[in-house]
Design an enzyme around this catalytic site. Structure first.
Site, PDB file in Angstrom:
ATOM      1  N   CYS A 123      -3.400  -5.135  20.951  1.00 60.66           N
ATOM      2  CA  CYS A 123      -2.226  -4.406  20.490  1.00 60.66           C
ATOM      3  C   CYS A 123      -2.632  -2.959  20.206  1.00 60.66           C
ATOM      4  O   CYS A 123      -3.595  -2.727  19.474  1.00 60.66           O
ATOM      5  CB  CYS A 123      -1.692  -5.060  19.215  1.00 60.66           C
ATOM      6  N   CYS A 139       1.969 -10.106  19.708  1.00 58.93           N
ATOM      7  CA  CYS A 139       1.071  -9.577  18.662  1.00 58.93           C
ATOM      8  C   CYS A 139       1.549 -10.105  17.316  1.00 58.93           C
ATOM      9  O   CYS A 139       2.670  -9.791  16.887  1.00 58.93           O
ATOM     10  CB  CYS A 139       1.059  -8.050  18.658  1.00 58.93           C
ATOM     11  N   HIS A 169      -2.368  -2.240  16.172  1.00 58.10           N
ATOM     12  CA  HIS A 169      -3.269  -2.907  15.223  1.00 58.10           C
ATOM     13  C   HIS A 169      -4.676  -3.141  15.766  1.00 58.10           C
ATOM     14  O   HIS A 169      -5.549  -3.578  15.026  1.00 58.10           O
ATOM     15  CB  HIS A 169      -2.673  -4.260  14.801  1.00 58.10           C
ATOM     16  N   LYS A 198      -3.163  -2.332   6.270  1.00 52.42           N
ATOM     17  CA  LYS A 198      -4.043  -3.347   5.692  1.00 52.42           C
ATOM     18  C   LYS A 198      -4.834  -4.049   6.783  1.00 52.42           C
ATOM     19  O   LYS A 198      -5.990  -4.400   6.596  1.00 52.42           O
ATOM     20  CB  LYS A 198      -3.209  -4.358   4.902  1.00 52.42           C
ATOM     21  N   HIS A 202       3.956   1.564   2.402  1.00 51.26           N
ATOM     22  CA  HIS A 202       5.185   0.865   1.993  1.00 51.26           C
ATOM     23  C   HIS A 202       5.882   1.649   0.874  1.00 51.26           C
ATOM     24  O   HIS A 202       7.107   1.792   0.861  1.00 51.26           O
ATOM     25  CB  HIS A 202       4.871  -0.550   1.490  1.00 51.26           C
ATOM     26  N   HIS A 233       0.855  -1.186   0.000  1.00 48.20           N
ATOM     27  CA  HIS A 233       0.000   0.000   0.000  1.00 48.20           C
ATOM     28  C   HIS A 233       0.893   1.240   0.000  1.00 48.20           C
ATOM     29  O   HIS A 233       2.129   1.121  -0.020  1.00 48.20           O
ATOM     30  CB  HIS A 233      -1.010  -0.035   1.152  1.00 48.20           C
ATOM     31  N   LYS A 284      -2.699   5.329  11.725  1.00 52.56           N
ATOM     32  CA  LYS A 284      -1.750   4.742  10.777  1.00 52.56           C
ATOM     33  C   LYS A 284      -2.517   3.935   9.736  1.00 52.56           C
ATOM     34  O   LYS A 284      -3.327   3.078  10.080  1.00 52.56           O
ATOM     35  CB  LYS A 284      -0.777   3.824  11.518  1.00 52.56           C
ATOM     36  N   CYS A 299       2.205  -7.338  14.625  1.00 54.70           N
ATOM     37  CA  CYS A 299       3.525  -6.677  14.791  1.00 54.70           C
ATOM     38  C   CYS A 299       4.652  -7.704  14.743  1.00 54.70           C
ATOM     39  O   CYS A 299       5.809  -7.327  14.640  1.00 54.70           O
ATOM     40  CB  CYS A 299       3.667  -5.984  16.136  1.00 54.70           C
TER      41      CYS A 299
HETATM   42  N1  MSP Z   1       8.728  -7.000   7.975  1.00 56.99           N
HETATM   43  C1  MSP Z   1       8.845  -5.909   8.874  1.00 56.99           C
HETATM   44  C2  MSP Z   1      10.122  -5.145   8.649  1.00 56.99           C
HETATM   45  C3  MSP Z   1      11.362  -5.951   8.754  1.00 56.99           C
HETATM   46  S1  MSP Z   1      12.784  -5.012   8.397  1.00 56.99           S
HETATM   47  C4  MSP Z   1      14.051  -5.965   8.877  1.00 56.99           C
HETATM   48  C5  MSP Z   1       7.666  -4.990   8.685  1.00 56.99           C
HETATM   49  N2  MSP Z   1       7.058  -5.053   7.506  1.00 56.99           N
HETATM   50  S2  MSP Z   1       5.775  -4.193   7.064  1.00 56.99           S
HETATM   51  O1  MSP Z   1       5.317  -4.766   5.835  1.00 56.99           O
HETATM   52  O2  MSP Z   1       4.839  -4.113   8.127  1.00 56.99           O
HETATM   53  O3  MSP Z   1       6.337  -2.811   6.673  1.00 56.99           O
HETATM   54  C6  MSP Z   1       6.720  -1.891   7.609  1.00 56.99           C
HETATM   55  C7  MSP Z   1       7.212  -0.630   6.944  1.00 56.99           C
HETATM   56  O4  MSP Z   1       6.309  -0.167   5.922  1.00 56.99           O
HETATM   57  C8  MSP Z   1       7.225   0.521   7.938  1.00 56.99           C
HETATM   58  O5  MSP Z   1       8.359   0.560   8.724  1.00 56.99           O
HETATM   59  C9  MSP Z   1       7.179   1.686   7.002  1.00 56.99           C
HETATM   60  O6  MSP Z   1       8.447   1.841   6.437  1.00 56.99           O
HETATM   61  C10 MSP Z   1       6.182   1.211   5.961  1.00 56.99           C
HETATM   62  N3  MSP Z   1       4.816   1.542   6.341  1.00 56.99           N
HETATM   63  C11 MSP Z   1       3.781   0.668   6.548  1.00 56.99           C
HETATM   64  N4  MSP Z   1       2.656   1.384   6.839  1.00 56.99           N
HETATM   65  C12 MSP Z   1       2.944   2.694   6.824  1.00 56.99           C
HETATM   66  C13 MSP Z   1       2.202   3.868   6.971  1.00 56.99           C
HETATM   67  N5  MSP Z   1       0.923   3.883   7.212  1.00 56.99           N
HETATM   68  N6  MSP Z   1       2.860   5.046   6.826  1.00 56.99           N
HETATM   69  C14 MSP Z   1       4.188   5.105   6.510  1.00 56.99           C
HETATM   70  N7  MSP Z   1       4.907   4.019   6.371  1.00 56.99           N
HETATM   71  C15 MSP Z   1       4.342   2.802   6.583  1.00 56.99           C
HETATM   72  O7  MSP Z   1       7.358  -4.248   9.606  1.00 56.99           O
END
Ligand code: MSP
Length: 520
Positions: free
Chosen positions: A149, A132, A152, A308, A26, A23, A305, A135
């Site tokens: 959590c 969680c 989430h 998904k 990311h 999304h 935040k 997370c």
């Molecule tokens: N898999 C772990 C990260 C492991 S790194 C060794 C993870 N993945 S995640 O798919 O949940 O992605 C997290 C990252 O996506 C966040 O740290 C951020 O960089 C980005 N974001 C996910 N949602 C976000 C928002 N709503 N806003 C901004 N960035 C966001 O955690």
């Protein structure tokens, strides 16, 4: 191009969970990483830009099973049909893409952790507490709100297992010392303060394995257990560049030319993993620490935040279908100071698209090319120097370079847009369409057009990292691809040298950089 001899500028994004398609949250991190690495490449530095996917753990496993797929098939499908195509679509120029299910990662993780065990940093113990899955994090009872959590709003599960533990607490004094003596190791300051108060509040040892499911990397000395997904995932930054390989091998040489990472770009949700657990793992192994962990803010929807899990995720294509890829890349970095939260709104994006991209930038380019076509037979006139503009450009390059290298994308973009406004002001004030009516003022007309075209030449280079397709389009419409050369080869440090666009460069009219929204 990255070289093996000099140390590369090495930047990573988090590796994303493949429980769903990407999304815009990311994409926000990945685009920021892409812009910064493109900028460093344009400074002539060797660069290594890594992104990838985090595929183990309960979250991904449960989603796969819910969808009737094996975890590996599920990951393969999502990576190949969603993640990689999305990054291509957003024009992300990563040098490597790591998947945690690849043998190159799994083997190096096992070797690394065996080393920690052999050196006495890992012991067996009993873990009991809330976890969680969204997370993928062990929580403290005090972290929860109504037993859920806080991030989430999902129910946590209670874990009670005999696991392997990492002596995380041993490294707390060294970590505190590091963040106190080197503020640049964790930015922005709000993130560093959060990490310091977390560390000062006391940190316990960490359970690093799980025994109740098997979707993970087996613990080599106890194959009934798999490594905790974060321990596996954090190591990607080093396994992808050859962690632990023989120094004379290809992997060993790669490691020497990239490690330590210059910037780990993360969202603030995963700051502690990166600023506490990860450096402690490296300290235990006697490896150099990453130079900087930078935590940006969240994209919010309805004040929360976007995620998904909460069904508030917006796919990048929902936006790019309407505004185009380059406006997407520009908008989030321009609108939200990097490091703070920001809300996405269609209205704000539409307003900025029209006023900044279509009117200020796009119109300037189309007006200039139309005038060169009309008044100069489509050829750039003789080189002329307007001191005000050339001075402003030098200042723009200085400010935007300093800002972008400090991850202040908004400051960098603002500086370039200020210059753009100044050039618009120059054209409005000089009124070339009136000067053109007087045959005795040809030299004056040519000078106005040259100065405007030369300013656009510089803007194309400065915007190349942020909006690569648009910059290329503008570059070509100035004839610069033929009269100067490849835009990617133009160095930031030379942008301010006035007079680079040669007389006679053949301009092509009609390049619409940002079509009006109603026309799309
Ligand atoms: N898999 C772990 C990260 C492991 S790194 C060794 C993870 N993945 S995640 O798919 O949940 O992605 C997290 C990252 O996506 C966040 O740290 C951020 O960089 C980005 N974001 C996910 N949602 C976000 C928002 N709503 N806003 C901004 N960035 C966001 O955690």
């Amino acid at each position: 191009m990255a070289t093996e001899t000099a140390k590369n500028f090495y930047l990573s994004t988090p590796i994303y969970y493949v429980n769903d398609a990407p999304h815009i949250g990311h994409a926000y991190t990945t685009v920021a990483g892409d812009v910064l690495t493109r900028w460093h490449r344009q400074k002539g530095e060797g660069v290594w830009f890594l992104t990838g996917t985090d595929e183990h753990g309960q979250k991904v496993m449960n989603t796969a099973l819910k969808n009737g797929a094996s975890p590996q098939d599920w990951c393969d499908r999502l990576v190949n049909e969603e993640w990689i195509p999305n990054w291509k679509h957003l024009n992300i120029a990563n040098d490597d893409f790591i998947r945690t299910t690849e043998p190159r990662h799994m083997e190096r993780v096992q070797r690394f952790l065996q080393g920690l065990k052999d050196n006495g940093f890992i012991y067996s113990g009993k873990y009991e507490g809330p976890y969680c899955i969204a997370c993928e994090e062990f929580k403290l009872p005090g972290d929860l709100i109504d037993n859920k959590c806080p991030v989430h709003a999902t129910t946590v599960e209670m874990v009670s297992e005999v696991n392997w533990f990492f002596k995380l607490s041993e490294f707390v004094p060294q970590l505190i010392e590091r963040y106190k003596t080197d503020p640049s190791a964790c930015e922005p300051a709000s993130a560093r303060n959060e990490v310091l108060s977390f560390l000062e509040g006391g940190v316990s040892d960490l359970s690093i394995s799980r025994s109740t499911f098997d979707w993970g990397i087996p613990v080599p000395w106890d194959t009934d257990q798999v490594f905790y997904v974060w321990f596996d995932a954090l190591l990607n930054y080093a396994t992808a560049v050859g962690l632990g390989d023989d120094p004379t091998s290809e992997g060993g040489k790669k490691f020497a030319s990239t490690w330590p990472a210059d910037v780990h770009l993360v969202g603030k949700d995963i700051l502690r993993f990166h600023a506490v657990i990860w450096p402690a793992m490296l300290m235990a192994a006697g490896l150099p620490l990453p130079k900087k962990v930078f935590a940006h803010g969240w994209l919010l929807v309805g004040g929360e935040k976007m995620s998904k899990t909460k069904l508030t995720g917006i796919a990048p294509r929902d936006i790019t279908d309407h505004f185009g890829v380059d406006a997407f890349r520009y908008y989030f970095l321009r609108a939200i100071p990097f490091g703070t939260d920001g809300s996405f709104s269609w209205e704000d994006m539409g307003a900025r698209y029209t006023s900044e991209l279509a009117n200020d930038f796009g119109n300037l380019a189309s007006r200039l090319t139309a005038m060169v076509e009309k008044y100069c037979d489509g050829l750039i006139p003789a080189v002329a120097t307007e001191e005000g503009l050339s001075g402003a450009l030098a200042e723009t390059v200085r400010i935007s370079d300093a800002a972008i290298c400090a991850l202040d994308f908004q400051g960098g973009i603002n500086a370039i847009m200020e210059f753009c406004k100044r050039v618009n002001g120059f054209v409005t004030e000089k009124e070339p369409w009136i000067v053109a009516k007087d045959e005795t003022r040809v030299a004056e007309l040519n000078a106005i057009l040259y100065n405007t075209a030369e300013s656009l030449r510089a803007m194309a280079v400065l915007f190349n990292s942020i909006m690569p397709e648009t910059a290329k389009k503008l570059w070509r419409s100035l004839g610069a691809d033929i009269s100067i050369g490849d835009i990617g080869a133009q160095k930031i440090e030379n942008v301010a040298q006035w007079g680079q666009l040669p007389a006679g460069s053949a301009v092509s009219k009609g390049a619409i950089l940002f079509p009006r929204l109603e026309e799309k």
